[in-house]
Motif scaffolding. Structure first.
Motif, PDB file in Angstrom:
ATOM      1  N   GLU A 189       0.822  -1.220   0.000  1.00 41.75           N
ATOM      2  CA  GLU A 189       0.000   0.000   0.000  1.00 41.75           C
ATOM      3  C   GLU A 189       0.856   1.271   0.000  1.00 41.75           C
ATOM      4  N   PRO A 190       1.861   1.403   0.893  1.00 36.91           N
ATOM      5  CA  PRO A 190       2.743   2.568   0.743  1.00 36.91           C
ATOM      6  C   PRO A 190       3.435   2.572  -0.622  1.00 36.91           C
ATOM      7  N   ALA A 191       3.779   1.387  -1.138  1.00 33.48           N
ATOM      8  CA  ALA A 191       4.430   1.324  -2.458  1.00 33.48           C
ATOM      9  C   ALA A 191       3.576   2.015  -3.507  1.00 33.48           C
ATOM     10  N   LYS A 192       2.266   1.745  -3.479  1.00 35.93           N
ATOM     11  CA  LYS A 192       1.352   2.364  -4.471  1.00 35.93           C
ATOM     12  C   LYS A 192       1.410   3.881  -4.370  1.00 35.93           C
ATOM     13  N   VAL A 193       1.403   4.380  -3.133  1.00 32.99           N
ATOM     14  CA  VAL A 193       1.422   5.836  -2.931  1.00 32.99           C
ATOM     15  C   VAL A 193       2.744   6.417  -3.440  1.00 32.99           C
ATOM     16  N   PHE A 194       3.861   5.744  -3.108  1.00 33.54           N
ATOM     17  CA  PHE A 194       5.169   6.267  -3.514  1.00 33.54           C
ATOM     18  C   PHE A 194       5.304   6.260  -5.040  1.00 33.54           C
ATOM     19  N   VAL A 195       4.813   5.209  -5.690  1.00 37.09           N
ATOM     20  CA  VAL A 195       4.934   5.114  -7.148  1.00 37.09           C
ATOM     21  C   VAL A 195       4.055   6.184  -7.817  1.00 37.09           C
ATOM     22  N   GLN A 196       2.892   6.409  -7.228  1.00 34.25           N
ATOM     23  CA  GLN A 196       2.004   7.444  -7.758  1.00 34.25           C
ATOM     24  C   GLN A 196       2.686   8.822  -7.724  1.00 34.25           C
ATOM     25  N   ASN A 197       3.474   9.053  -6.662  1.00 37.23           N
ATOM     26  CA  ASN A 197       4.124  10.353  -6.497  1.00 37.23           C
ATOM     27  C   ASN A 197       5.437  10.464  -7.261  1.00 37.23           C
ATOM     28  N   ASN A 198       5.881   9.364  -7.884  1.00 33.12           N
ATOM     29  CA  ASN A 198       7.185   9.366  -8.560  1.00 33.12           C
ATOM     30  C   ASN A 198       7.082   8.764  -9.951  1.00 33.12           C
ATOM     31  N   PRO A 199       6.784   9.565 -10.959  1.00 31.94           N
ATOM     32  CA  PRO A 199       6.685   9.041 -12.315  1.00 31.94           C
ATOM     33  C   PRO A 199       7.996   8.363 -12.711  1.00 31.94           C
ATOM     34  N   GLY A 200       7.878   7.256 -13.497  1.00 29.55           N
ATOM     35  CA  GLY A 200       9.091   6.545 -13.915  1.00 29.55           C
ATOM     36  C   GLY A 200       9.384   5.336 -13.041  1.00 29.55           C
ATOM     37  N   LEU A 201       8.587   5.167 -11.974  1.00 28.90           N
ATOM     38  CA  LEU A 201       8.761   3.973 -11.139  1.00 28.90           C
ATOM     39  C   LEU A 201       7.568   3.048 -11.335  1.00 28.90           C
ATOM     40  N   LYS A 202       7.786   1.764 -11.079  1.00 30.15           N
ATOM     41  CA  LYS A 202       6.655   0.822 -11.136  1.00 30.15           C
ATOM     42  C   LYS A 202       6.832  -0.302 -10.126  1.00 30.15           C
ATOM     43  N   ILE A 203       5.707  -0.953  -9.815  1.00 27.14           N
ATOM     44  CA  ILE A 203       5.713  -2.092  -8.896  1.00 27.14           C
ATOM     45  C   ILE A 203       5.703  -3.368  -9.736  1.00 27.14           C
ATOM     46  N   LEU A 204       6.618  -4.281  -9.456  1.00 28.40           N
ATOM     47  CA  LEU A 204       6.641  -5.540 -10.214  1.00 28.40           C
ATOM     48  C   LEU A 204       5.415  -6.383  -9.884  1.00 28.40           C
ATOM     49  N   ASP A 205       4.984  -7.165 -10.885  1.00 29.77           N
ATOM     50  CA  ASP A 205       3.792  -7.994 -10.696  1.00 29.77           C
ATOM     51  C   ASP A 205       4.024  -9.100  -9.677  1.00 29.77           C
ATOM     52  N   THR A 206       5.239  -9.654  -9.631  1.00 27.83           N
ATOM     53  CA  THR A 206       5.462 -10.751  -8.684  1.00 27.83           C
ATOM     54  C   THR A 206       5.669 -10.191  -7.289  1.00 27.83           C
ATOM     55  N   GLU A 207       5.061 -10.858  -6.333  1.00 28.05           N
ATOM     56  CA  GLU A 207       5.137 -10.395  -4.954  1.00 28.05           C
ATOM     57  C   GLU A 207       6.186 -11.181  -4.204  1.00 28.05           C
ATOM     58  N   TYR A 208       6.757 -10.554  -3.202  1.00 25.86           N
ATOM     59  CA  TYR A 208       7.829 -11.188  -2.430  1.00 25.86           C
ATOM     60  C   TYR A 208       7.205 -12.112  -1.375  1.00 25.86           C
ATOM     61  N   ILE A 209       6.320 -11.552  -0.530  1.00 22.80           N
ATOM     62  CA  ILE A 209       5.737 -12.350   0.559  1.00 22.80           C
ATOM     63  C   ILE A 209       4.482 -11.646   1.095  1.00 22.80           C
ATOM     64  N   THR A 210       3.508 -12.434   1.556  1.00 24.10           N
ATOM     65  CA  THR A 210       2.272 -11.881   2.119  1.00 24.10           C
ATOM     66  C   THR A 210       2.341 -11.966   3.649  1.00 24.10           C
ATOM     67  N   GLU A 211       1.826 -10.934   4.312  1.00 23.34           N
ATOM     68  CA  GLU A 211       1.956 -10.859   5.768  1.00 23.34           C
ATOM     69  C   GLU A 211       0.670 -10.366   6.435  1.00 23.34           C
ATOM     70  N   ASP A 212       0.584 -10.578   7.750  1.00 25.04           N
ATOM     71  CA  ASP A 212      -0.571 -10.110   8.527  1.00 25.04           C
ATOM     72  C   ASP A 212      -0.163  -8.956   9.430  1.00 25.04           C
ATOM     73  N   TYR A 213      -0.995  -7.925   9.467  1.00 26.31           N
ATOM     74  CA  TYR A 213      -0.752  -6.796  10.363  1.00 26.31           C
ATOM     75  C   TYR A 213      -1.571  -6.982  11.643  1.00 26.31           C
ATOM     76  N   ALA A 214      -0.972  -6.600  12.776  1.00 25.23           N
ATOM     77  CA  ALA A 214      -1.701  -6.626  14.051  1.00 25.23           C
ATOM     78  C   ALA A 214      -1.172  -5.526  14.956  1.00 25.23           C
ATOM     79  N   ALA A 215      -1.914  -5.250  16.025  1.00 28.38           N
ATOM     80  CA  ALA A 215      -1.449  -4.290  17.035  1.00 28.38           C
ATOM     81  C   ALA A 215      -0.570  -5.045  18.022  1.00 28.38           C
ATOM     82  N   ALA A 216       0.423  -4.349  18.586  1.00 28.05           N
ATOM     83  CA  ALA A 216       1.349  -4.983  19.526  1.00 28.05           C
ATOM     84  C   ALA A 216       1.235  -4.332  20.899  1.00 28.05           C
ATOM     85  N   VAL A 217       1.312  -5.182  21.933  1.00 28.75           N
ATOM     86  CA  VAL A 217       1.181  -4.731  23.324  1.00 28.75           C
ATOM     87  C   VAL A 217       2.322  -5.375  24.125  1.00 28.75           C
TER      88      VAL A 217
END
Ligand code: GLN
Length: 252
Positions: A189-217
């Motif tokens: 998601e940040p990648a999409k924002v950064f690429v949108q703000n920087n013409p000439g960059l792109k996100i590769l179709d292949t993904e590295y790894i999928t992860e889960d976000y959670a809150a930490a205590v």
């Protein structure tokens, strides 16, 4: 004279006890984040906004607490929660086995994917290119993120290139723009924002790894963990979390 001294001592003691009570009655809930991770957390008009900020607010509302958000470096988040400087972390933080030894996580509320940003026309065309025999790339990452950890293990430690660590994802992207690194590994998601703000960059179709976000205590606060987890569970069940996420990430 002695009596007076004893009396004032007693007074000081009373005050100290009261002050202590005050701290205990504190009705704030402090969430720490790193506001360099749009659309989960970023600065807008001097305020920290984004998906995590809104979910944290909804959690605090449910618990009847006043939310305070602290903006710190990503690598200070876990130490800060471990030393009880902050009550919890929401920072698009991925649940990993290593972090589970340092903090406790709530249930997950979102998914992230590590993706690869390159310049248009880059020789790197898929994730496999980074791990190929003889590969020798400079990879930009944000310090202490999972992108950093995985690239360190899979690429740097394997002699397939070097990892350049930046305090902000946006700085890693700037380094890519100026040719200091060959690609950036970062959450989608940040990648999409950064690429949108920087013409000439792109996100590769292949993904590295999928992860889960959670809150930490902190591991010292099982009750707080249970409270936050319960509130979060209710917010997931009633669709609040989904609505907040869709507000920032419109369905494609
Ligand atoms: N999801 C990644 C991690 O947990 C990056 C998070 C971030 O940069 N805020 O390491």
């Amino acid at each position: 004279m002695k009596k007076l001294l004893a009396l004032s001592l007693a007074l000081v003691l009373c005050l100290a006890v009261f002050a202590g009570c005050g701290a205990k009655d504190d009705n704030t809930l402090t969430m720490a984040t790193n506001a360099e991770f749009p659309p989960y957390e970023f600065m807008e008009d001097g305020k920290i906004v984004g998906i995590d900020a809104e979910i944290a607010q909804a959690i605090a509302d449910k618990l009847g607490k006043e939310l305070v958000i602290e903006n710190v470096d990503f690598d200070s988040l876990i130490p800060g929660v471990q030393t009880n400087k902050y009550d919890f972390v929401m920072a698009g933080m991925t649940v990993t086995d290593e972090r589970k030894e340092q903090v406790d996580f709530t249930q997950t509320y979102a998914t992230g994917v590590q993706v690869i940003i390159v310049k248009e026309g880059s020789a790197i065309t898929s994730a496999d290119d980074l791990f190929a025999d003889g590969a020798n790339n400079k990879i930009g990452v944000q310090l202490a993120t999972t992108g950093d950890l995985y690239c360190t293990w899979d690429i740097e430690d394997e002699g397939l290139g070097t990892v350049e660590r930046y305090n902000k994802g946006a700085d890693a992207v700037m380094a890519l723009n100026s040719g200091k690194v060959d690609c950036v590994v970062i959450d989608n998601e940040p990648a999409k924002v950064f690429v949108q703000n920087n013409p000439g960059l792109k996100i590769l179709d292949t993904e590295y790894i999928t992860e889960d976000y959670a809150a930490a205590v902190s591991k010292d606060s099982p009750e707080l963990l249970a409270d936050i987890d319960k509130a979060l569970g209710e917010l997931i069940a009633d669709g609040t979390v989904k609505n907040i996420i869709e507000k920032y990430i419109p369905a494609e």
